[in-house]
Design a protein around this motif. Structure first.
Motif, PDB file in Angstrom:
ATOM      1  N   LEU A   1     -20.852  63.008  -6.822  1.00 19.69           N
ATOM      2  CA  LEU A   1     -20.811  63.692  -5.532  1.00 19.69           C
ATOM      3  C   LEU A   1     -21.871  64.786  -5.513  1.00 19.69           C
ATOM      4  CD1 LEU A   1     -16.926  64.102  -5.401  1.00 19.69           C
ATOM      5  CD2 LEU A   1     -18.270  62.329  -4.265  1.00 19.69           C
ATOM      6  N   ALA A   2     -22.738  64.739  -4.522  1.00 20.98           N
ATOM      7  CA  ALA A   2     -23.783  65.744  -4.387  1.00 20.98           C
ATOM      8  C   ALA A   2     -23.727  66.296  -2.965  1.00 20.98           C
ATOM      9  CB  ALA A   2     -25.152  65.139  -4.683  1.00 20.98           C
ATOM     10  N   ASN A   3     -23.009  67.409  -2.804  1.00 23.62           N
ATOM     11  CA  ASN A   3     -22.768  67.991  -1.482  1.00 23.62           C
ATOM     12  C   ASN A   3     -22.221  66.931  -0.516  1.00 23.62           C
ATOM     13  OD1 ASN A   3     -23.709  70.609  -2.197  1.00 23.62           O
ATOM     14  ND2 ASN A   3     -25.832  69.918  -1.932  1.00 23.62           N
ATOM     15  N   ALA A   4     -21.268  66.171  -1.021  1.00 20.68           N
ATOM     16  CA  ALA A   4     -20.689  65.084  -0.233  1.00 20.68           C
ATOM     17  C   ALA A   4     -19.676  65.633   0.767  1.00 20.68           C
ATOM     18  CB  ALA A   4     -20.012  64.077  -1.157  1.00 20.68           C
TER      19      ALA A   4
ATOM     20  N   THR B   1     -16.759  70.993  -7.688  1.00 24.58           N
ATOM     21  CA  THR B   1     -16.621  72.166  -6.825  1.00 24.58           C
ATOM     22  C   THR B   1     -16.517  71.762  -5.362  1.00 24.58           C
ATOM     23  OG1 THR B   1     -19.026  72.415  -6.709  1.00 24.58           O
ATOM     24  CG2 THR B   1     -17.862  73.652  -8.418  1.00 24.58           C
ATOM     25  N   ALA B   2     -15.797  72.589  -4.609  1.00 28.95           N
ATOM     26  CA  ALA B   2     -15.644  72.390  -3.168  1.00 28.95           C
ATOM     27  C   ALA B   2     -16.084  73.666  -2.463  1.00 28.95           C
ATOM     28  CB  ALA B   2     -14.196  72.066  -2.823  1.00 28.95           C
ATOM     29  N   THR B   3     -16.999  73.515  -1.529  1.00 27.69           N
ATOM     30  CA  THR B   3     -17.487  74.671  -0.775  1.00 27.69           C
ATOM     31  C   THR B   3     -17.471  74.336   0.716  1.00 27.69           C
ATOM     32  OG1 THR B   3     -19.764  73.883  -1.033  1.00 27.69           O
ATOM     33  CG2 THR B   3     -18.960  75.507  -2.636  1.00 27.69           C
ATOM     34  N   GLN B   4     -17.322  75.378   1.520  1.00 23.29           N
ATOM     35  CA  GLN B   4     -17.356  75.210   2.967  1.00 23.29           C
ATOM     36  C   GLN B   4     -18.741  75.544   3.494  1.00 23.29           C
ATOM     37  OE1 GLN B   4     -13.732  77.482   4.247  1.00 23.29           O
ATOM     38  NE2 GLN B   4     -13.422  75.688   5.562  1.00 23.29           N
ATOM     39  N   ALA B   5     -19.244  74.666   4.357  1.00 23.59           N
ATOM     40  CA  ALA B   5     -20.545  74.890   4.982  1.00 23.59           C
ATOM     41  C   ALA B   5     -20.456  74.473   6.440  1.00 23.59           C
ATOM     42  CB  ALA B   5     -21.627  74.081   4.265  1.00 23.59           C
ATOM     43  N   GLY B   6     -20.593  75.444   7.326  1.00 21.19           N
ATOM     44  CA  GLY B   6     -20.527  75.146   8.750  1.00 21.19           C
ATOM     45  C   GLY B   6     -19.196  74.588   9.204  1.00 21.19           C
ATOM     46  N   GLY B   7     -18.120  75.053   8.564  1.00 24.10           N
ATOM     47  CA  GLY B   7     -16.785  74.588   8.931  1.00 24.10           C
ATOM     48  C   GLY B   7     -16.368  73.289   8.276  1.00 24.10           C
ATOM     49  N   ALA B   8     -17.269  72.663   7.504  1.00 20.70           N
ATOM     50  CA  ALA B   8     -16.966  71.404   6.824  1.00 20.70           C
ATOM     51  C   ALA B   8     -16.939  71.631   5.315  1.00 20.70           C
ATOM     52  CB  ALA B   8     -17.991  70.338   7.177  1.00 20.70           C
ATOM     53  N   TRP B   9     -16.188  70.779   4.624  1.00 24.16           N
ATOM     54  CA  TRP B   9     -16.113  70.864   3.161  1.00 24.16           C
ATOM     55  C   TRP B   9     -17.125  69.922   2.523  1.00 24.16           C
ATOM     56  CZ3 TRP B   9     -13.377  74.385   0.424  1.00 24.16           C
ATOM     57  CH2 TRP B   9     -12.349  75.075   1.082  1.00 24.16           C
ATOM     58  N   GLN B  10     -17.739  70.417   1.431  1.00 31.18           N
ATOM     59  CA  GLN B  10     -18.668  69.599   0.661  1.00 31.18           C
ATOM     60  C   GLN B  10     -18.298  69.666  -0.819  1.00 31.18           C
ATOM     61  OE1 GLN B  10     -22.580  71.140   1.682  1.00 31.18           O
ATOM     62  NE2 GLN B  10     -22.769  69.675   3.394  1.00 31.18           N
ATOM     63  N   LEU B  11     -18.371  68.516  -1.493  1.00 31.37           N
ATOM     64  CA  LEU B  11     -18.006  68.441  -2.904  1.00 31.37           C
ATOM     65  C   LEU B  11     -19.222  68.084  -3.755  1.00 31.37           C
ATOM     66  CD1 LEU B  11     -14.633  66.434  -2.850  1.00 31.37           C
ATOM     67  CD2 LEU B  11     -15.033  68.850  -2.351  1.00 31.37           C
ATOM     68  N   SER B  12     -19.259  68.683  -4.953  1.00 28.93           N
ATOM     69  CA  SER B  12     -20.309  68.356  -5.915  1.00 28.93           C
ATOM     70  C   SER B  12     -19.681  68.230  -7.294  1.00 28.93           C
ATOM     71  CB  SER B  12     -21.399  69.431  -5.936  1.00 28.93           C
ATOM     72  OG  SER B  12     -22.089  69.469  -4.695  1.00 28.93           O
TER      73      SER B  12
ATOM     74  N   ALA C   1     -20.000  58.255   2.933  1.00 27.67           N
ATOM     75  CA  ALA C   1     -20.460  59.609   3.254  1.00 27.67           C
ATOM     76  C   ALA C   1     -21.746  59.930   2.494  1.00 27.67           C
ATOM     77  CB  ALA C   1     -19.381  60.631   2.921  1.00 27.67           C
ATOM     78  N   SER C   2     -22.560  60.793   3.059  1.00 27.33           N
ATOM     79  CA  SER C   2     -23.801  61.186   2.389  1.00 27.33           C
ATOM     80  C   SER C   2     -23.476  61.943   1.099  1.00 27.33           C
ATOM     81  CB  SER C   2     -24.630  62.081   3.316  1.00 27.33           C
ATOM     82  OG  SER C   2     -23.922  63.270   3.631  1.00 27.33           O
ATOM     83  N   GLY C   3     -24.276  61.702   0.087  1.00 23.10           N
ATOM     84  CA  GLY C   3     -24.084  62.368  -1.194  1.00 23.10           C
ATOM     85  C   GLY C   3     -23.084  61.699  -2.108  1.00 23.10           C
ATOM     86  N   VAL C   4     -22.586  60.507  -1.740  1.00 24.90           N
ATOM     87  CA  VAL C   4     -21.603  59.789  -2.550  1.00 24.90           C
ATOM     88  C   VAL C   4     -22.268  58.593  -3.221  1.00 24.90           C
ATOM     89  CG1 VAL C   4     -19.438  58.492  -2.554  1.00 24.90           C
ATOM     90  CG2 VAL C   4     -19.707  60.473  -1.057  1.00 24.90           C
ATOM     91  N   THR C   5     -22.131  58.527  -4.543  1.00 22.66           N
ATOM     92  CA  THR C   5     -22.652  57.387  -5.305  1.00 22.66           C
ATOM     93  C   THR C   5     -21.549  56.864  -6.205  1.00 22.66           C
ATOM     94  OG1 THR C   5     -24.872  58.370  -5.337  1.00 22.66           O
ATOM     95  CG2 THR C   5     -24.437  56.564  -6.876  1.00 22.66           C
TER      96      THR C   5
END
Length: 377
Positions: free
Chosen positions: A210-213, A138-149, A189-193
């Motif tokens: 990916l955890a809110n990466a 999934t891809a979500t926008q948070a504070g104008g930035a994209w995060q993937l999980s 990036a944070s949340g990337v393993t």
């Protein structure tokens, strides 16, 4: 139709063939495979030949070559059994990045061209069964930035890569073609393993979690680009398979001409001569369909997708037949790890499953032929 290669294409083929002969013999390949399949240094050598910029636009430091040049290179890499993620990083990733905004292209294309960054596609998900539209990341926008999980599987050189191009769902159901975006995720990036493992053919792949990466948007409408890039990957796999089959057949013929049984060479046995003829016929069928796949990459999506699947069906059948027949004609030595032919067999088996196995693509061809039911007026 003229199937002759241009002088530039012949020169490109010769350059790759010479590098394979001098710099990537079987002993080096075998040692790399036994060590876990990490080949970043091999990829750097391909960059020195200029190959990593093959599909990168000239404006960003690449050579902007076409599909035929990519096919020529992949055939030679297949002959040399080069276990580096060249097709994924230098052909598929640039095809995906073509949909990115100019600033993203300007930031990453030069790095791909000079191999200062290894950017690989992370496409496969668990339970997808080769279905490209099955995207649950999934891809979500948070504070104008994209995060993937989510999680991607069998990612080429996952633990060696610097960045990943990831399809993620912005909207819609798990298998809808609409609502799939493409994103670039940097390894740091944070949340990337990213974890890696050796593959059966001596290469390297891994899992990407990916955890809110944090991710960079390439496009919110990525389906058409994703289809085209995968078709580029399939055509590359077909070409590599032709090169690998060509070399495996040559090794087998040489073995039959030198190995003696009952006081005579195996090549004099009529049954084996007939089997060799069948193998060569399957090789040439595969070669013709590889050319067909490459030449169809410029067609509109419906014709291109069906043609690519048709080619993958033939290459799947050819690679399986050639691999099994050549191994059987070798006898016991054909399955030993110390003998080169067994490694070609492994690679052909992996290529048969890459981007969808033979049965999957047979279904794809069937789905796209319903109007004619296979009968052409």
């Amino acid at each position: 139709m003229d199937f002759e290669f241009t002088d530039d294409q012949v020169s490109l083929r010769d350059a790759v063939a010479k590098w394979v002969e001098k710099g990537f013999d079987f002993s080096r390949r075998h040692a790399l495979a036994k060590a876990g399949g990490k080949t970043r240094e091999v990829y750097a050598e391909l960059a020195e030949l200029g190959l990593t910029g093959l599909a990168v636009p000239e404006a960003h430091g690449g050579m902007a070559f076409g599909a035929v040049e990519a096919m020529v290179v992949m055939e030679e890499l297949g002959r040399g059994l080069v276990n580096a993620p060249f097709a994924a990083a230098a052909l598929v990733s640039p095809a995906l990045l073509q949909a990115a905004p100019q600033e993203v292209q300007a930031a990453w294309f030069p790095k791909i061209a000079d191999a200062s960054a290894l950017v690989v596609p992370a496409l496969q998900e668990r339970a997808a069964r080769y279905k490209l539209s099955h995207v649950t990341t999934t891809a979500t926008q948070a504070g104008g930035a994209w995060q993937l999980s989510g999680q991607k599987s069998v990612v080429p050189a996952a633990d060696e890569a610097d960045a990943f191009i990831v399809p993620a769902r912005i909207s819609g159901g798990a298998s809808d073609t609409a609502g799939i975006g493409l994103f670039l995720v940097e390894k740091g990036a944070s949340g990337v393993t990213a974890t890696g493992y050796a593959t059966q053919d001596g290469g390297r792949a891994g899992e990407l979690k990916l955890a809110n990466a944090t991710a960079t948007l390439i496009t919110t409408d990525g389906w058409a680009t994703l289809e085209k890039a995968v078709d580029v990957g399939i055509a590359a796999a077909c070409a590599e398979g032709v090169g690998a089959m060509d070399r495996m057949v040559a090794i087998t013929v040489d073995y039959l001409n030198t190995r003696k049984q009952f006081g005579t060479t195996l090549a004099t046995f009529q049954a084996l001569r007939h089997r060799t003829a069948d193998v060569k016929m399957q090789l040439e069928l595969g070669r013709s369909m590889s050319y067909y796949a490459t030449l169809k990459l410029g067609e509109a999506a419906p014709q291109r997708r069906r043609s690519i699947s048709q080619a993958k069906v033939q290459l799947g059948n050819s690679m399986r037949f050639v691999g099994q027949a050549c191994t059987q004609m070798h006898g016991g030595i054909g399955v030993t790890d110390e003998y080169i032919s067994s490694h070609y067999f492994k690679r052909l088996t992996m290529l048969e499953m890459a981007y969808g196995d033979t049965l999957h693509h047979l279904g794809e061809v069937s789905d796209r032929m319903q109007d004619t039911a296979g009968v052409f007026a």
